[in-house]
Scaffold this active site. Structure first.
Site, mmCIF file in Angstrom:
data_model
loop_
_atom_site.group_PDB
_atom_site.id
_atom_site.type_symbol
_atom_site.label_atom_id
_atom_site.label_comp_id
_atom_site.label_asym_id
_atom_site.label_seq_id
_atom_site.Cartn_x
_atom_site.Cartn_y
_atom_site.Cartn_z
ATOM 1 N N GLU A 1 -7.481 -7.586 -0.881
ATOM 2 C CA GLU A 1 -7.376 -7.056 0.964
ATOM 3 C C GLU A 1 -9.822 -7.035 1.422
ATOM 4 O OE1 GLU A 1 -5.113 -4.744 3.670
ATOM 5 O OE2 GLU A 1 -3.281 -5.530 2.890
ATOM 6 N N GLU B 1 0.787 -1.332 0.138
ATOM 7 C CA GLU B 1 -0.196 0.104 0.073
ATOM 8 C C GLU B 1 0.593 1.148 0.341
ATOM 9 O OE1 GLU B 1 -2.183 -1.196 3.221
ATOM 10 O OE2 GLU B 1 -4.109 -1.527 2.042
#
Length: 627
Positions: free
Chosen positions: A263, A185
């Site tokens: 995710e 991320e």
């Protein structure tokens, strides 16, 4: 309450599971951009994965948690490698005991789970300093997660130890790691240092080679700075987010290839002083089902959370300092103590599906595509030794009146299941004269599924070829221009990966070749048993990926199939049964397990196959009392 003792695989199951595991030969996992999908060993594939972290679970419980995840219907797991957990001091490395991630990879192999690895160097994960070692801060001028030479030197030193150890576990090297994430991320980090990301990508390639799939993961707002050309772009979002909008944004960065949510949040983390976070079961399952209908691959974060033992919890800064609790339960499908939750059973019901017409699975059953020939070819000619092959052609003119469909010279070896535009028409059988009449418009798709019923083993010196030995005839027209699909049904069932058809299939009688599946637990010790399929007609059956063999309930005399005890997972674990019913399924499908066989009984005194409702067979009642 959690069980006092961890659930471990009995030793007698290991030989069986070895047969079901992917073999240690080299394989391939690649992106098929032309068809927006992954290919595993050349076959269309998508993963339904769950996250758990070996560093949050005691080593003695790894097998239990992984086994439960596999039995929930997952085919992959995703986990991080925390740098600070393995290099407590510069140049001092620890891969022992609970830090032995390679032992964890072995346990994943035993559980028949593929691996999506996220080695960082930064992992977030609500872990202390996001996995970065605290000793980096001994240099007060260091700039973390940037191309700062001091930070890169430490990263390079760590990865030159870790990644060579990972290399033998890559899927194309015979291991179970199918893909590896670069950073984590990064688009959410303020630096947006593309030189840093390019350095990492080059380092991963130099140490892992060109064959492994490398990817990035970011939230929708982070795709701009987190994605990098040459790394496959994936996204993460939860049930409350707009899936359509998020995947549309992902397509701007990754126009072709499979959609991936790396995710998908089943729950959320907890902070000291705040309420325990939860995510509703309907919201989680609805979002998951919608993604699967799109054909997306998905990883559920978390599937089992675990515990932040010791001092390993991280903290957030959201206007104030928010340390994270010791529990990392996460409201996950498997609780912190390893118990299945209602959320697990709801998710399992979404992902454990292999139902639908056989024709809907052709891409998966014959991933290499069909073989073309003017005249039909035998099984042997296309190297299909056993099982089934589908023959397909198209009507070259409209057949408005029922017209006989037949194969001269007893050319059906051994049973042919005939469909027109997917609608089951009937059966032709070796050495038996049957009248089968078809209609169809010009261009209609004619499918003939051929079943090899076993080659001659006595009484003949002639070669027993299988398939269509002569071209079929419709009326007076010899049918040509055939496509032949050698079907790898056992491979599909063994992989046991979750399949969700775009439209659910509810076949009507006569149904034709159709897959059915369900899962069932055994509450207690497993024993030898016998599978009885009342009302089913003919087909093949698998339990936990093992091919039990044929059933032919309507013909007999055998009415049950022997199920050896080692095939069944005991003590409440989920077993999966898959049936390929070739002709007609009962109006209320059910299966039964008996404590003794029925080997000398038929449901019909005289077997007559007919699709006509006015032809009835004499039934002989079956006595089941005492079973």
């Amino acid at each position: 309450m959690a069980p006092k003792n961890p659930l471990c695989l009995p030793s007698l199951l290991l030989p069986l599971l070895t047969l079901l595991l992917p073999q240690a030969d080299s394989g391939s996992f690649v992106v098929d951009r032309d068809h927006d999908r992954f290919l595993l060993d050349g076959a269309p594939f998508r993963y339904v994965s769950g996250s758990l972290h070996y560093f949050r679970v005691p080593r003695v419980l790894w097998a239990d948690r992984l086994f439960k995840m596999r039995m929930s219907g997952l085919n992959a797991i995703q986990f991080y490698v925390p740098w600070n957990y393995h290099e407590p001091e510069p140049g001092v490395y620890n891969f022992n005991g609970s830090r032995d991630l390679f032992a964890f990879l072995r346990e994943a192999t035993l559980a028949n789970l593929l691996v999506i690895l996220r080695p960082g160097p930064y992992i977030c994960a609500e872990w202390d300093m996001g996995g970065l070692p605290a000793w980096l801060l001994r240099n007060p001028k260091i700039h973390l997660r940037t191309s700062d030479p001091d930070f890169l030197a430490a990263v390079d030193s760590w990865f030159k130890v870790l990644l060579p150890k990972i290399y033998p576990w890559l899927y194309h090297n015979g291991g179970n790691i199918i893909s590896i994430q670069v950073e984590n991320e990064y688009g959410s980090y303020r630096a947006c240092d593309m030189n840093y990301m390019r350095h990492l990508a080059g380092l991963f390639r130099a140490l892992l080679g060109d064959k492994i799939l490398l990817f990035t993961t970011d939230g929708p707002e982070g795709l701009k700075c987190g994605s990098l050309q040459g790394l496959y772009t994936t996204v993460d979002f939860g049930p409350a987010d707009n899936m359509t909008k998020t995947f549309a944004l992902l397509r701007k960065y990754e126009p072709h290839g499979p959609l991936v949510n790396s995710e998908y949040y089943t729950g959320w983390l907890d902070y000291w002083g705040q309420n325990h976070s939860t995510r509703s079961i309907p919201a989680v399952t609805k979002g998951l089902e919608n993604m699967l209908k799109l054909g997306a691959s998905v990883n559920m974060y978390m599937f089992h959370g675990g515990t932040n033992f010791g001092y390993w919890n991280g903290a957030d800064e959201k206007g104030r300092f928010l340390p994270i609790t010791t529990s990392y339960d996460y409201d996950a499908p498997i609780s912190e103590s390893g118990d299945p939750t209602p959320k697990l059973f709801a998710i399992r019901n979404v992902i454990s599906k292999l139902d639908g017409d056989l024709l809907a699975f052709l891409d998966l059953l014959c991933p290499q595509g069909p073989i073309r020939s003017i005249l039909p070819m035998t099984f042997e000619a296309v190297k299909q030794d056993h099982g089934f092959m589908l023959y397909r052609t198209y009507l070259i003119h409209t057949v408005s009146k029922p017209t006989q469909f037949w194969v001269p010279n007893n050319g059906v070896h051994d049973r042919a299941y005939v469909m027109v535009d997917g609608v089951f028409q009937g059966v032709l059988e070796r050495n038996m004269k049957r009248n089968l009449f078809l209609t169809g418009k010009m261009g209609a798709k004619l499918d003939v599924l051929l079943e090899n019923m076993g080659r001659l083993s006595f009484g003949s010196n002639s070669s027993d070829f299988k398939g269509l030995l002569e071209p079929p005839i419709l009326g007076q027209t010899i049918l040509t221009q055939w496509l032949m699909f050698p079907l790898k049904i056992d491979n599909l069932v063994k992989r046991w990966f979750p399949i969700q058809l775009l439209k659910s299939s509810h076949p009507q009688t006569p149904s034709g070749p159709t897959f059915y599946s369900t899962v069932f637990p055994i509450f207690g010790s497993s024993r030898d048993t016998f599978l009885f399929l009342p009302g089913w007609t003919k087909g093949q059956v698998w339990i936990n990926g093992f091919n039990l063999g044929r059933y032919w309930t309507k013909r007999g005399p055998q009415q049950t199939l022997y199920v050896p005890r080692p095939l069944l997972f005991p003590r409440g674990a989920l077993n999966k049964i898959t049936l390929l019913e070739l002709e007609n399924v009962p109006s209320h499908p059910q299966i039964q397990f008996l404590d003794r066989p029925i080997l000398n009984n038929t449901l019909h005194k005289t077997y007559i196959y007919s699709l006509s409702a006015d032809v009835q067979s004499t039934s002989e009642p079956m006595e089941l009392s005492g079973h």
